[in-house]
Design a protein around this motif. Structure first.
Motif, PDB file in Angstrom:
ATOM      1  N   LEU A  10      -2.284  -8.037  -7.601  1.00  0.00           N
ATOM      2  CA  LEU A  10      -3.707  -7.724  -7.683  1.00  0.00           C
ATOM      3  C   LEU A  10      -4.487  -8.682  -6.792  1.00  0.00           C
ATOM      4  N   VAL A  11      -5.362  -8.128  -5.976  1.00  0.00           N
ATOM      5  CA  VAL A  11      -6.156  -8.946  -5.068  1.00  0.00           C
ATOM      6  C   VAL A  11      -7.542  -8.339  -4.943  1.00  0.00           C
ATOM      7  N   TYR A  36       5.960   2.458   3.483  1.00  0.00           N
ATOM      8  CA  TYR A  36       5.173   3.633   3.158  1.00  0.00           C
ATOM      9  C   TYR A  36       4.432   3.335   1.865  1.00  0.00           C
ATOM     10  N   ARG A  37       3.422   4.122   1.565  1.00  0.00           N
ATOM     11  CA  ARG A  37       2.701   3.914   0.323  1.00  0.00           C
ATOM     12  C   ARG A  37       2.300   5.240  -0.291  1.00  0.00           C
ATOM     13  N   GLN A  38       2.128   5.181  -1.605  1.00  0.00           N
ATOM     14  CA  GLN A  38       1.708   6.369  -2.328  1.00  0.00           C
ATOM     15  C   GLN A  38       0.654   5.988  -3.348  1.00  0.00           C
ATOM     16  N   ALA A  39      -0.537   6.501  -3.134  1.00  0.00           N
ATOM     17  CA  ALA A  39      -1.643   6.275  -4.065  1.00  0.00           C
ATOM     18  C   ALA A  39      -1.600   7.341  -5.157  1.00  0.00           C
ATOM     19  N   PRO A  40      -2.213   7.068  -6.305  1.00  0.00           N
ATOM     20  CA  PRO A  40      -2.214   8.048  -7.395  1.00  0.00           C
ATOM     21  C   PRO A  40      -2.768   9.393  -6.952  1.00  0.00           C
ATOM     22  N   GLY A  41      -2.024  10.449  -7.213  1.00  0.00           N
ATOM     23  CA  GLY A  41      -2.487  11.782  -6.875  1.00  0.00           C
ATOM     24  C   GLY A  41      -2.363  12.166  -5.416  1.00  0.00           C
ATOM     25  N   LYS A  42      -1.738  11.289  -4.627  1.00  0.00           N
ATOM     26  CA  LYS A  42      -1.616  11.564  -3.196  1.00  0.00           C
ATOM     27  C   LYS A  42      -0.153  11.553  -2.776  1.00  0.00           C
ATOM     28  N   TYR A  92       3.749   0.543  -2.772  1.00  0.00           N
ATOM     29  CA  TYR A  92       4.285   0.396  -1.428  1.00  0.00           C
ATOM     30  C   TYR A  92       5.817   0.430  -1.491  1.00  0.00           C
ATOM     31  N   TYR A  93       6.387   1.274  -0.659  1.00  0.00           N
ATOM     32  CA  TYR A  93       7.831   1.466  -0.636  1.00  0.00           C
ATOM     33  C   TYR A  93       8.416   0.987   0.684  1.00  0.00           C
ATOM     34  N   CYS A  94       9.479   0.223   0.566  1.00  0.00           N
ATOM     35  CA  CYS A  94      10.218  -0.208   1.734  1.00  0.00           C
ATOM     36  C   CYS A  94      11.166   0.916   2.158  1.00  0.00           C
ATOM     37  N   ASN A  95      11.345   1.063   3.458  1.00  0.00           N
ATOM     38  CA  ASN A  95      12.205   2.122   3.987  1.00  0.00           C
ATOM     39  C   ASN A  95      13.109   1.557   5.074  1.00  0.00           C
ATOM     40  N   ALA A  96      14.341   2.061   5.097  1.00  0.00           N
ATOM     41  CA  ALA A  96      15.273   1.692   6.167  1.00  0.00           C
ATOM     42  C   ALA A  96      15.952   2.958   6.678  1.00  0.00           C
ATOM     43  N   LEU A  97      16.005   3.077   7.981  1.00  0.00           N
ATOM     44  CA  LEU A  97      16.682   4.208   8.617  1.00  0.00           C
ATOM     45  C   LEU A  97      17.961   3.706   9.264  1.00  0.00           C
ATOM     46  N   MET A  98      19.089   4.253   8.800  1.00  0.00           N
ATOM     47  CA  MET A  98      20.372   3.807   9.321  1.00  0.00           C
ATOM     48  C   MET A  98      21.300   5.002   9.428  1.00  0.00           C
ATOM     49  N   SER A  99      21.854   5.189  10.597  1.00  0.00           N
ATOM     50  CA  SER A  99      22.791   6.291  10.859  1.00  0.00           C
ATOM     51  C   SER A  99      22.200   7.629  10.449  1.00  0.00           C
ATOM     52  N   GLY A 100      20.919   7.792  10.731  1.00  0.00           N
ATOM     53  CA  GLY A 100      20.249   9.057  10.468  1.00  0.00           C
ATOM     54  C   GLY A 100      19.876   9.303   9.023  1.00  0.00           C
ATOM     55  N   GLY A 107       9.768   0.184  -4.765  1.00  0.00           N
ATOM     56  CA  GLY A 107       8.311   0.199  -4.740  1.00  0.00           C
ATOM     57  C   GLY A 107       7.709  -1.041  -5.374  1.00  0.00           C
ATOM     58  N   THR A 108       6.619  -1.481  -4.803  1.00  0.00           N
ATOM     59  CA  THR A 108       5.871  -2.612  -5.354  1.00  0.00           C
ATOM     60  C   THR A 108       4.392  -2.250  -5.352  1.00  0.00           C
ATOM     61  N   LEU A 109       3.730  -2.519  -6.467  1.00  0.00           N
ATOM     62  CA  LEU A 109       2.339  -2.087  -6.649  1.00  0.00           C
ATOM     63  C   LEU A 109       1.371  -3.085  -6.038  1.00  0.00           C
ATOM     64  N   VAL A 110       0.475  -2.552  -5.240  1.00  0.00           N
ATOM     65  CA  VAL A 110      -0.627  -3.332  -4.681  1.00  0.00           C
ATOM     66  C   VAL A 110      -1.927  -2.749  -5.223  1.00  0.00           C
ATOM     67  N   THR A 111      -2.714  -3.602  -5.862  1.00  0.00           N
ATOM     68  CA  THR A 111      -3.997  -3.174  -6.422  1.00  0.00           C
ATOM     69  C   THR A 111      -5.097  -4.021  -5.820  1.00  0.00           C
ATOM     70  N   VAL A 112      -6.069  -3.360  -5.216  1.00  0.00           N
ATOM     71  CA  VAL A 112      -7.185  -4.049  -4.585  1.00  0.00           C
ATOM     72  C   VAL A 112      -8.444  -3.707  -5.361  1.00  0.00           C
TER      73      VAL A 112
END
Length: 114
Positions: A10-11, A36-42, A92-100, A107-112
């Motif tokens: 929280l910040v 990547y990120r996902q807000a509520p309802g989005k 907020y979600y971390c993503n890694a692309l490896m071998s296609g 996920g980690t929650l960020v609240t502003v």
């Protein structure tokens, strides 16, 4: 491949946070890492990505405020978030692309707050 993200919280608006994500697994040869990120309802949306050679890509909404970096030796990607706004509130979600194939962290929650 397993991804372990940390650093959310929280910040107040205008503040800063730094997210980290470590990739674990055998024979890691990750082409691209990102957030990547996902807000509520989005829907989930791109925040930023970085390739192995350091090329970056940002969503227009975060350009000039967020900075992505990567430590290839540590298989870690960072997201420095400055001048945070209430509209940055999301998981907020971390993503890694490896071998296609795409791999996702938990996920980690960020609240502003305004």
């Amino acid at each position: 491949v397993q991804l372990q993200a940390s650093g959310g919280g929280l910040v107040q608006a205008g503040g800063s946070l730094r997210l980290s994500c470590v990739a674990y697994g055998p024979h890691l040869n990750i082409n691209r890492m990102g957030w990547y990120r996902q807000a509520p309802g989005k829907q989930r949306e791109l925040v930023a990505t970085v390739t192995g050679d350091g090329s970056t890509n940002y969503a227009d909404s975060v350009k000039g405020r967020f900075s992505i970096s990567r430590d290839n030796a540590l298989n870690t990607v960072y997201l420095e978030m400055n001048n945070l706004k209430p509209e940055d509130t999301a998981v907020y979600y971390c993503n890694a692309l490896m071998s296609g194939r795409n791999y996702w962290g938990q996920g980690t929650l960020v609240t502003v707050s305004s």
